[in-house]
Motif scaffolding. Structure first.
Motif, PDB file in Angstrom:
ATOM      1  N   SER A 178       0.851  -1.311  -0.098  1.00 16.00           N
ATOM      2  CA  SER A 178      -0.210   0.100  -0.136  1.00 16.00           C
ATOM      3  C   SER A 178       0.897   1.370   0.068  1.00 16.00           C
ATOM      4  CB  SER A 178      -0.891  -0.035   1.254  1.00 16.00           C
ATOM      5  OG  SER A 178      -1.624  -1.031   1.179  1.00 16.00           O
ATOM      6  N   VAL A 179       0.363   2.322  -0.791  1.00 16.45           N
ATOM      7  CA  VAL A 179       1.113   3.538  -0.726  1.00 16.45           C
ATOM      8  C   VAL A 179       0.960   4.228   0.516  1.00 16.45           C
ATOM      9  CG1 VAL A 179       0.913   5.727  -1.836  1.00 16.45           C
ATOM     10  CG2 VAL A 179       0.862   3.733  -3.359  1.00 16.45           C
ATOM     11  N   PRO A 180       1.855   4.818   1.120  1.00 18.57           N
ATOM     12  CA  PRO A 180       1.819   5.449   2.502  1.00 18.57           C
ATOM     13  C   PRO A 180       0.704   6.785   2.254  1.00 18.57           C
ATOM     14  CG  PRO A 180       4.094   5.368   1.860  1.00 18.57           C
ATOM     15  CD  PRO A 180       3.436   4.788   0.619  1.00 18.57           C
ATOM     16  N   TRP A 181       0.181   7.006   3.367  1.00 19.07           N
ATOM     17  CA  TRP A 181      -1.166   7.993   3.223  1.00 19.07           C
ATOM     18  C   TRP A 181      -0.642   9.365   2.917  1.00 19.07           C
ATOM     19  CZ3 TRP A 181      -0.597  12.685   5.824  1.00 19.07           C
ATOM     20  CH2 TRP A 181       0.249  12.887   6.764  1.00 19.07           C
ATOM     21  N   ASN A 182       0.615   9.793   3.119  1.00 15.53           N
ATOM     22  CA  ASN A 182       0.839  11.167   2.633  1.00 15.53           C
ATOM     23  C   ASN A 182       0.983  11.237   1.107  1.00 15.53           C
ATOM     24  OD1 ASN A 182       3.308   9.577   3.080  1.00 15.53           O
ATOM     25  ND2 ASN A 182       4.538  11.468   2.713  1.00 15.53           N
ATOM     26  N   GLN A 183       1.682   9.904   0.640  1.00 18.99           N
ATOM     27  CA  GLN A 183       1.607   9.838  -0.986  1.00 18.99           C
ATOM     28  C   GLN A 183       0.156   9.536  -1.465  1.00 18.99           C
ATOM     29  OE1 GLN A 183       4.444   6.940  -1.367  1.00 18.99           O
ATOM     30  NE2 GLN A 183       6.386   8.166  -0.580  1.00 18.99           N
ATOM     31  N   GLN A 184      -0.689   8.868  -0.668  1.00 20.95           N
ATOM     32  CA  GLN A 184      -2.058   8.942  -1.186  1.00 20.95           C
ATOM     33  C   GLN A 184      -2.720  10.214  -1.460  1.00 20.95           C
ATOM     34  OE1 GLN A 184      -4.639   6.077   1.047  1.00 20.95           O
ATOM     35  NE2 GLN A 184      -2.659   4.804   1.681  1.00 20.95           N
ATOM     36  N   MET A 185      -2.369  11.012  -0.295  1.00 19.93           N
ATOM     37  CA  MET A 185      -2.872  12.592  -0.692  1.00 19.93           C
ATOM     38  C   MET A 185      -2.588  13.263  -1.873  1.00 19.93           C
ATOM     39  SD  MET A 185      -5.187  12.678   1.438  1.00 19.93           S
ATOM     40  CE  MET A 185      -5.707  14.282   1.422  1.00 19.93           C
ATOM     41  N   MET A 186      -1.398  12.938  -2.137  1.00 19.81           N
ATOM     42  CA  MET A 186      -0.456  13.489  -3.447  1.00 19.81           C
ATOM     43  C   MET A 186      -1.612  12.976  -4.806  1.00 19.81           C
ATOM     44  SD  MET A 186       3.380  13.344  -2.737  1.00 19.81           S
ATOM     45  CE  MET A 186       4.127  14.212  -1.180  1.00 19.81           C
ATOM     46  N   LEU A 187      -1.656  11.718  -4.620  1.00 22.44           N
ATOM     47  CA  LEU A 187      -2.376  11.117  -5.832  1.00 22.44           C
ATOM     48  C   LEU A 187      -3.965  11.488  -5.721  1.00 22.44           C
ATOM     49  CD1 LEU A 187      -1.253   7.488  -5.637  1.00 22.44           C
ATOM     50  CD2 LEU A 187      -0.919   9.003  -7.550  1.00 22.44           C
ATOM     51  N   ASN A 188      -4.524  11.575  -4.738  1.00 21.17           N
ATOM     52  CA  ASN A 188      -5.889  12.116  -4.696  1.00 21.17           C
ATOM     53  C   ASN A 188      -6.055  13.702  -5.221  1.00 21.17           C
ATOM     54  OD1 ASN A 188      -6.733  10.023  -3.047  1.00 21.17           O
ATOM     55  ND2 ASN A 188      -6.667  10.833  -1.217  1.00 21.17           N
ATOM     56  N   ASN A 189      -4.831  14.403  -4.880  1.00 22.50           N
ATOM     57  CA  ASN A 189      -5.089  15.904  -5.405  1.00 22.50           C
ATOM     58  C   ASN A 189      -5.255  15.745  -6.977  1.00 22.50           C
ATOM     59  OD1 ASN A 189      -5.040  18.595  -5.446  1.00 22.50           O
ATOM     60  ND2 ASN A 189      -2.889  18.525  -5.207  1.00 22.50           N
ATOM     61  N   GLY A 190      -4.247  14.903  -7.687  1.00 20.25           N
ATOM     62  CA  GLY A 190      -4.586  14.952  -9.012  1.00 20.25           C
ATOM     63  C   GLY A 190      -5.842  14.267  -9.438  1.00 20.25           C
ATOM     64  N   PHE A 191      -6.266  13.224  -8.954  1.00 27.16           N
ATOM     65  CA  PHE A 191      -7.475  12.471  -9.419  1.00 27.16           C
ATOM     66  C   PHE A 191      -8.721  13.414  -9.143  1.00 27.16           C
ATOM     67  CE2 PHE A 191      -5.024   8.597  -9.285  1.00 27.16           C
ATOM     68  CZ  PHE A 191      -5.263   8.027 -10.151  1.00 27.16           C
ATOM     69  N   GLN A 192      -8.843  14.087  -7.868  1.00 31.20           N
ATOM     70  CA  GLN A 192      -9.869  14.742  -7.463  1.00 31.20           C
ATOM     71  C   GLN A 192     -10.076  16.256  -8.638  1.00 31.20           C
ATOM     72  OE1 GLN A 192     -10.384  16.088  -3.485  1.00 31.20           O
ATOM     73  NE2 GLN A 192     -11.021  18.102  -3.754  1.00 31.20           N
ATOM     74  N   ARG A 193      -8.884  16.906  -8.588  1.00 33.13           N
ATOM     75  CA  ARG A 193      -8.970  18.182  -9.436  1.00 33.13           C
ATOM     76  C   ARG A 193      -9.518  17.887 -10.872  1.00 33.13           C
ATOM     77  NH1 ARG A 193      -5.336  21.566  -6.513  1.00 33.13           N
ATOM     78  NH2 ARG A 193      -7.063  22.388  -4.993  1.00 33.13           N
ATOM     79  N   LEU A 194      -8.839  16.723 -11.556  1.00 36.30           N
ATOM     80  CA  LEU A 194      -9.228  16.333 -12.754  1.00 36.30           C
ATOM     81  C   LEU A 194     -10.777  15.810 -12.784  1.00 36.30           C
ATOM     82  CD1 LEU A 194      -6.274  14.281 -14.347  1.00 36.30           C
ATOM     83  CD2 LEU A 194      -7.458  15.918 -15.280  1.00 36.30           C
ATOM     84  N   ALA A 195     -10.950  15.235 -11.744  1.00 38.49           N
ATOM     85  CA  ALA A 195     -12.687  14.682 -12.067  1.00 38.49           C
ATOM     86  C   ALA A 195     -13.335  16.003 -11.797  1.00 38.49           C
ATOM     87  CB  ALA A 195     -13.008  13.819 -10.496  1.00 38.49           C
ATOM     88  N   GLU A 196     -12.940  16.953 -11.112  1.00 39.98           N
ATOM     89  CA  GLU A 196     -14.001  18.193 -10.846  1.00 39.98           C
ATOM     90  C   GLU A 196     -13.838  18.855 -12.321  1.00 39.98           C
ATOM     91  OE1 GLU A 196     -13.169  19.401  -6.195  1.00 39.98           O
ATOM     92  OE2 GLU A 196     -11.771  19.869  -7.938  1.00 39.98           O
ATOM     93  N   CYS A 197     -12.928  18.969 -13.192  1.00 41.47           N
ATOM     94  CA  CYS A 197     -12.562  19.635 -14.269  1.00 41.47           C
ATOM     95  C   CYS A 197     -13.502  18.795 -15.421  1.00 41.47           C
ATOM     96  CB  CYS A 197     -11.257  19.542 -14.827  1.00 41.47           C
ATOM     97  SG  CYS A 197      -9.981  20.757 -13.875  1.00 41.47           S
ATOM     98  N   HIS A 198     -13.423  17.374 -15.486  1.00 39.68           N
ATOM     99  CA  HIS A 198     -14.219  16.757 -16.411  1.00 39.68           C
ATOM    100  C   HIS A 198     -15.687  16.840 -16.062  1.00 39.68           C
ATOM    101  CE1 HIS A 198     -11.431  14.506 -18.853  1.00 39.68           C
ATOM    102  NE2 HIS A 198     -10.635  14.200 -17.826  1.00 39.68           N
ATOM    103  N   ALA A 199     -15.756  17.051 -14.670  1.00 41.56           N
ATOM    104  CA  ALA A 199     -17.450  17.065 -14.310  1.00 41.56           C
ATOM    105  C   ALA A 199     -17.959  18.304 -14.816  1.00 41.56           C
ATOM    106  CB  ALA A 199     -17.699  17.020 -12.898  1.00 41.56           C
ATOM    107  N   ARG A 200     -17.055  19.618 -14.790  1.00 42.73           N
ATOM    108  CA  ARG A 200     -17.411  20.931 -15.306  1.00 42.73           C
ATOM    109  C   ARG A 200     -17.561  20.716 -16.643  1.00 42.73           C
ATOM    110  NH1 ARG A 200     -15.724  21.375 -10.457  1.00 42.73           N
ATOM    111  NH2 ARG A 200     -16.168  23.080  -9.186  1.00 42.73           N
ATOM    112  N   LEU A 201     -16.786  20.110 -17.561  1.00 39.90           N
ATOM    113  CA  LEU A 201     -16.862  20.079 -18.894  1.00 39.90           C
ATOM    114  C   LEU A 201     -17.771  19.175 -19.226  1.00 39.90           C
ATOM    115  CD1 LEU A 201     -12.870  19.603 -19.588  1.00 39.90           C
ATOM    116  CD2 LEU A 201     -14.283  21.373 -20.377  1.00 39.90           C
ATOM    117  N   GLY A 202     -18.205  18.034 -18.434  1.00 38.05           N
ATOM    118  CA  GLY A 202     -19.363  17.286 -18.968  1.00 38.05           C
ATOM    119  C   GLY A 202     -19.044  16.254 -20.109  1.00 38.05           C
TER     120      GLY A 202
END
Length: 211
Positions: A178-202
């Motif tokens: 498993s990836v350490p929690w702090n590195q999980q948050m780094m990955l989360n940042n990318g996935f979350q922001r991209l998800a938000e962008c795609h949601a806005r673009l539809g």
């Protein structure tokens, strides 16, 4: 005072020592984004776009760039100079770089009045945001998902590729874990922001849901 400070800030155009992650450039990106959300001052957004452009331009070149631990010139941001023992490495912190870049895209996509307005290079704000999203999706698809996400469980997992061991004992011992929690948050940042962008673009519901 904030704008004057940011105008005079000297930022390195590389990710050495995680400059684009939690270093000076990464911190500048988040500060500019937060201040733009508060003020909607266009100058601050333009400063942020300049930082995001710098980060994207510094990504490893797929033709002439550095060959990483995978044996390929990955679309990633290595965080060590060529002259060091860790020059092959690029890891989970890449998610945070994507998060910073796509924060700029998200702020643009939140304001439809910006969409058709032109930047200094002639590209519209909307096209710049789409460009960030497209390029960061490529890093997700080609590097982060295949190497750091278990395709069956969607859990963040250190690479199972035995080539990862070429990074040394520490990497060899982490293979498949498993990836350490702090590195999980780094990955989360990318996935979350991209998800938000795609949601806005539809433009890609399946990708949005996956992220």
């Amino acid at each position: 005072a904030f704008k004057e400070t940011m105008r005079s800030l000297e930022l390195r155009a590389d990710n050495n020592h995680n400059n684009f992650v939690y270093g000076k450039a990464g911190n500048a990106a988040e500060a500019l984004g937060t201040m733009y959300e508060i003020t909607h001052d266009r100058e601050i957004l333009l400063q942020f776009i300049k930082v995001a452009d710098m980060m994207l331009a510094a990504r490893n070149d797929p033709v002439k760039g550095r060959i990483l631990w995978t044996g390929r010139r990955e679309l990633a941001w290595p965080n060590s100079p060529d002259s060091t023992d860790e020059y092959l490495y690029a890891g989970e912190e890449n998610g945070d770089v994507i998060g910073h870049i796509c924060y700029a895209a998200k702020l643009i996509l939140d304001d439809k009045l910006l969409y058709d307005q032109k930047l200094a290079d002639g590209m519209t704000y909307l096209d710049r945001a789409k460009h960030y999203v497209t390029e960061c999706d490529e890093t997700i698809d080609q590097y982060l998902l295949p190497n750091f996400v278990d395709s069956k469980t969607n859990l963040y997992t250190s690479p199972t590729n035995p080539l990862f061991a070429r990074l040394g004992d520490r990497a060899a011992k982490s293979i498949g874990k498993s990836v350490p929690w702090n590195q999980q948050m780094m990955l989360n940042n990318g996935f979350q922001r991209l998800a938000e962008c795609h949601a806005r673009l539809g433009n890609d519901p399946q990708r949005t849901a996956h992220y």
